[in-house]
Design an enzyme around this catalytic site. Structure first.
Site, mmCIF file in Angstrom:
data_model
loop_
_atom_site.group_PDB
_atom_site.id
_atom_site.type_symbol
_atom_site.label_atom_id
_atom_site.label_comp_id
_atom_site.label_asym_id
_atom_site.label_seq_id
_atom_site.Cartn_x
_atom_site.Cartn_y
_atom_site.Cartn_z
ATOM 1 N N ASP A 1 -29.381 -32.718 -47.236
ATOM 2 C CA ASP A 1 -27.975 -33.069 -47.473
ATOM 3 C C ASP A 1 -27.905 -34.486 -47.746
ATOM 4 O O ASP A 1 -28.416 -35.342 -47.200
ATOM 5 C CB ASP A 1 -27.122 -32.916 -46.148
ATOM 6 C CG ASP A 1 -25.536 -33.418 -46.210
ATOM 7 O OD1 ASP A 1 -25.529 -34.424 -46.887
ATOM 8 O OD2 ASP A 1 -24.860 -32.690 -45.683
ATOM 9 N N HIS B 1 -18.833 -37.095 -60.024
ATOM 10 C CA HIS B 1 -17.465 -36.585 -60.496
ATOM 11 C C HIS B 1 -16.863 -35.840 -59.298
ATOM 12 O O HIS B 1 -15.830 -35.391 -59.430
ATOM 13 C CB HIS B 1 -17.253 -36.153 -61.928
ATOM 14 C CG HIS B 1 -17.717 -34.576 -62.112
ATOM 15 N ND1 HIS B 1 -17.391 -33.741 -63.033
ATOM 16 C CD2 HIS B 1 -18.844 -33.811 -61.020
ATOM 17 C CE1 HIS B 1 -18.126 -32.568 -62.924
ATOM 18 N NE2 HIS B 1 -18.841 -32.681 -61.395
HETATM 19 N N1 SAM Z 1 -26.596 -30.771 -60.822
HETATM 20 C C1 SAM Z 1 -26.100 -29.407 -61.194
HETATM 21 C C2 SAM Z 1 -25.620 -29.450 -62.565
HETATM 22 O O1 SAM Z 1 -25.013 -30.366 -63.457
HETATM 23 O O2 SAM Z 1 -25.517 -27.903 -63.157
HETATM 24 C C3 SAM Z 1 -25.011 -28.854 -60.199
HETATM 25 C C4 SAM Z 1 -23.644 -29.779 -60.028
HETATM 26 S S1 SAM Z 1 -22.605 -29.138 -58.788
HETATM 27 C C5 SAM Z 1 -21.100 -29.706 -59.335
HETATM 28 C C6 SAM Z 1 -23.139 -30.125 -57.467
HETATM 29 C C7 SAM Z 1 -24.265 -29.829 -56.604
HETATM 30 O O3 SAM Z 1 -24.230 -30.679 -55.584
HETATM 31 C C8 SAM Z 1 -24.080 -28.343 -56.097
HETATM 32 O O4 SAM Z 1 -25.323 -27.758 -56.474
HETATM 33 C C9 SAM Z 1 -24.174 -28.769 -54.629
HETATM 34 O O5 SAM Z 1 -24.527 -27.407 -53.983
HETATM 35 C C10 SAM Z 1 -24.965 -29.824 -54.357
HETATM 36 N N2 SAM Z 1 -24.379 -30.510 -53.317
HETATM 37 C C11 SAM Z 1 -23.116 -30.850 -52.689
HETATM 38 N N3 SAM Z 1 -23.207 -31.576 -51.694
HETATM 39 C C12 SAM Z 1 -24.459 -31.736 -51.298
HETATM 40 C C13 SAM Z 1 -25.036 -32.533 -50.374
HETATM 41 N N4 SAM Z 1 -24.301 -33.158 -49.178
HETATM 42 N N5 SAM Z 1 -26.369 -32.478 -50.139
HETATM 43 C C14 SAM Z 1 -27.179 -31.683 -51.322
HETATM 44 N N6 SAM Z 1 -26.639 -31.299 -52.359
HETATM 45 C C15 SAM Z 1 -25.217 -31.240 -52.338
HETATM 46 C C1 ASE Z 2 -17.941 -29.445 -60.398
HETATM 47 C C2 ASE Z 2 -17.880 -28.909 -61.514
HETATM 48 C C3 ASE Z 2 -17.095 -27.839 -62.236
HETATM 49 C C4 ASE Z 2 -17.011 -29.115 -59.677
HETATM 50 C C5 ASE Z 2 -16.355 -27.955 -59.912
HETATM 51 C C6 ASE Z 2 -16.138 -27.484 -61.273
HETATM 52 C C7 ASE Z 2 -16.888 -27.480 -63.260
HETATM 53 C C8 ASE Z 2 -15.723 -26.467 -63.098
HETATM 54 N N1 ASE Z 2 -15.460 -26.445 -61.814
HETATM 55 O O1 ASE Z 2 -18.835 -30.499 -60.206
HETATM 56 C C9 ASE Z 2 -17.449 -27.427 -64.624
HETATM 57 C C10 ASE Z 2 -16.646 -28.215 -65.777
HETATM 58 N N2 ASE Z 2 -15.523 -27.441 -66.008
HETATM 59 C C11 ASE Z 2 -14.107 -27.884 -65.688
HETATM 60 C C12 ASE Z 2 -13.067 -27.099 -66.284
HETATM 61 O O2 ASE Z 2 -14.034 -28.891 -65.169
#
Ligand code: SAM
Ligand code: ASE
Length: 348
Positions: free
Chosen positions: A239, A258
């Site tokens: 985490d 973001h």
């Molecule tokens: N970096 C990837 C991408 O751009 O495709 C995934 C982005 S996704 C919006 C956010 C990622 O952060 C997820 O995979 C989620 O599981 C991870 N995440 C959220 N909270 C977390 C935490 N407290 N510790 C580790 N990972 C975490």
């Molecule tokens: C996040 C990225 C996304 C969390 C929720 C999300 C996306 C969609 N839902 O980190 C990818 C970007 N697309 C949009 C519409 O924002």
């Protein structure tokens, strides 16, 4: 005044287009979900509406209208054959809209259809209240953002597919925005399905990449996305708010900040700074807003989506620079890719 402007005064083309924009989204969603593009791809010849309706087990009348609208959207081509219309995929559709296409956006479309569209039903409320809408949209009351996003294993897998699928079309530009060759030990914090990590090992064959993510995400990633043969990709379960970060030359944070408020983003960056090896750095990958707030439209709309779905926002390069500087990072460089996601590199 030009004729076009005068016409716009009496006929609000743009407003009409925006007002009904969701009709286009929903047409695309339905065609994907019913498997129209997959069916036409497998047929390897143009099909009539009757053949498609039979293959998909859908009504003839509904299928005729859907195929016709897809042709109007230029997602299908239509030809006349023995006095009836026959349909086939365009190059774009077979590449991006079939489940098996080389650069498939099928999973992005699924998530937009099944999750984002439902959240956006409450956009007005989100703006009024200034917070995400999971409780109203899905009955989820968890205060923990990723407990809400991952409200079931199925929903977590869908989110991971969404995260994976956009990198089918954007990862090369992001990973090569800066020369990352000097960074041998790379940690992708919140690396999720590993799509960006894979691209890193392709572009930088002498680096190793570790995906750091929550335990259940790592398990799902191993099971569905990253093969055990991928020797240069490893995993670290943890985490990033609670646990220590392992030392690395480079931390990638792609679409992480973001999701979070400035406070939480600062916490995470400060942690990365502490664990970073001397001369190392951090690579932020985000959809950057212009400094004057004028766009890009995608980033402006994504920022609304972050309101509806998360605790965060899309930011300007200067806002990320301020967060990075406060955490101790220097030498901040910004590269816009001209695609959805841009890159910022900063050094310890
Ligand atoms: N970096 C990837 C991408 O751009 O495709 C995934 C982005 S996704 C919006 C956010 C990622 O952060 C997820 O995979 C989620 O599981 C991870 N995440 C959220 N909270 C977390 C935490 N407290 N510790 C580790 N990972 C975490
Ligand atoms: C996040 C990225 C996304 C969390 C929720 C999300 C996306 C969609 N839902 O980190 C990818 C970007 N697309 C949009 C519409 O924002």
């Amino acid at each position: 005044m030009s004729a076009a402007t005068k016409d716009d005064e009496t006929y609000p083309r743009k407003i009409l287009e925006y007002m009904e924009g969701f009709l286009i989204s929903k047409t695309l969603f339905a065609a994907c979900e019913l498997g129209v593009f997959d069916h036409l791809e497998q047929a390897e010849r143009p099909l009539s509406a009757a053949e498609v309706a039979q293959g998909l087990d859908t009504s003839l009348d509904g299928t005729q209208r859907l195929l016709s609208a897809c042709a109007g959207l230029e997602l299908l081509t239509v030809q006349q054959c023995n006095d009836q219309e026959v349909y086939s995929n365009t190059g774009l559709s077979s590449r991006f809209l079939t489940q098996t296409g080389a650069q498939s956006l099928y999973h992005s479309i699924q998530y937009n259809s099944k999750t984002i569209y439902l959240c956006w039903h409450y956009l007005t409320d989100a703006v009024r209240e200034g917070q995400n809408q999971y409780e109203k949209a899905f009955g989820v009351s968890s205060k923990d953002l990723f407990e809400a996003l991952y409200r079931s294993d199925e929903e977590m897998l869908k989110f991971m597919h969404l995260m994976n699928s956009i990198w089918n079309v954007c990862s090369k530009d992001v990973v090569s925005a800066f020369d990352l060759t000097p960074f041998k030990i790379i940690y992708d914090l919140g690396g999720c399905s590993g799509a960006l990590a894979k691209q890193c090992t392709v572009t930088y064959p002498s680096s190793t990449v570790t995906i750091f993510d929550l335990p259940k995400v790592v398990h799902m990633s191993r099971e569905h996305f990253v093969s055990a043969q991928d020797k240069r990709i490893s995993f670290h379960e943890g985490d990033f708010f609670k646990d220590d970060l392992p030392e690395a030359d480079l931390y990638i944070l792609a679409r992480i900040l973001h999701d979070w408020t400035d406070e939480r983003s600062s916490q995470l960056l400060a942690k990365a700074y502490r664990s970073c090896s001397p001369g190392g750095g951090v690579l932020l990958v985000e959809a950057l807003l212009h400094e004057d707030g004028s766009g890009p439209l995608t980033a402006q709309l994504y920022s609304l989506n972050m309101l509806v779905q998360t605790e965060g926002r899309e930011r300007k390069a200067s806002e990320y620079a301020r967060l990075l500087t406060a955490a101790g990072f220097t030498n901040i460089q910004v590269q816009r890719t001209g695609k959805i996601y841009d890159a910022i590199l900063a050094r310890k």
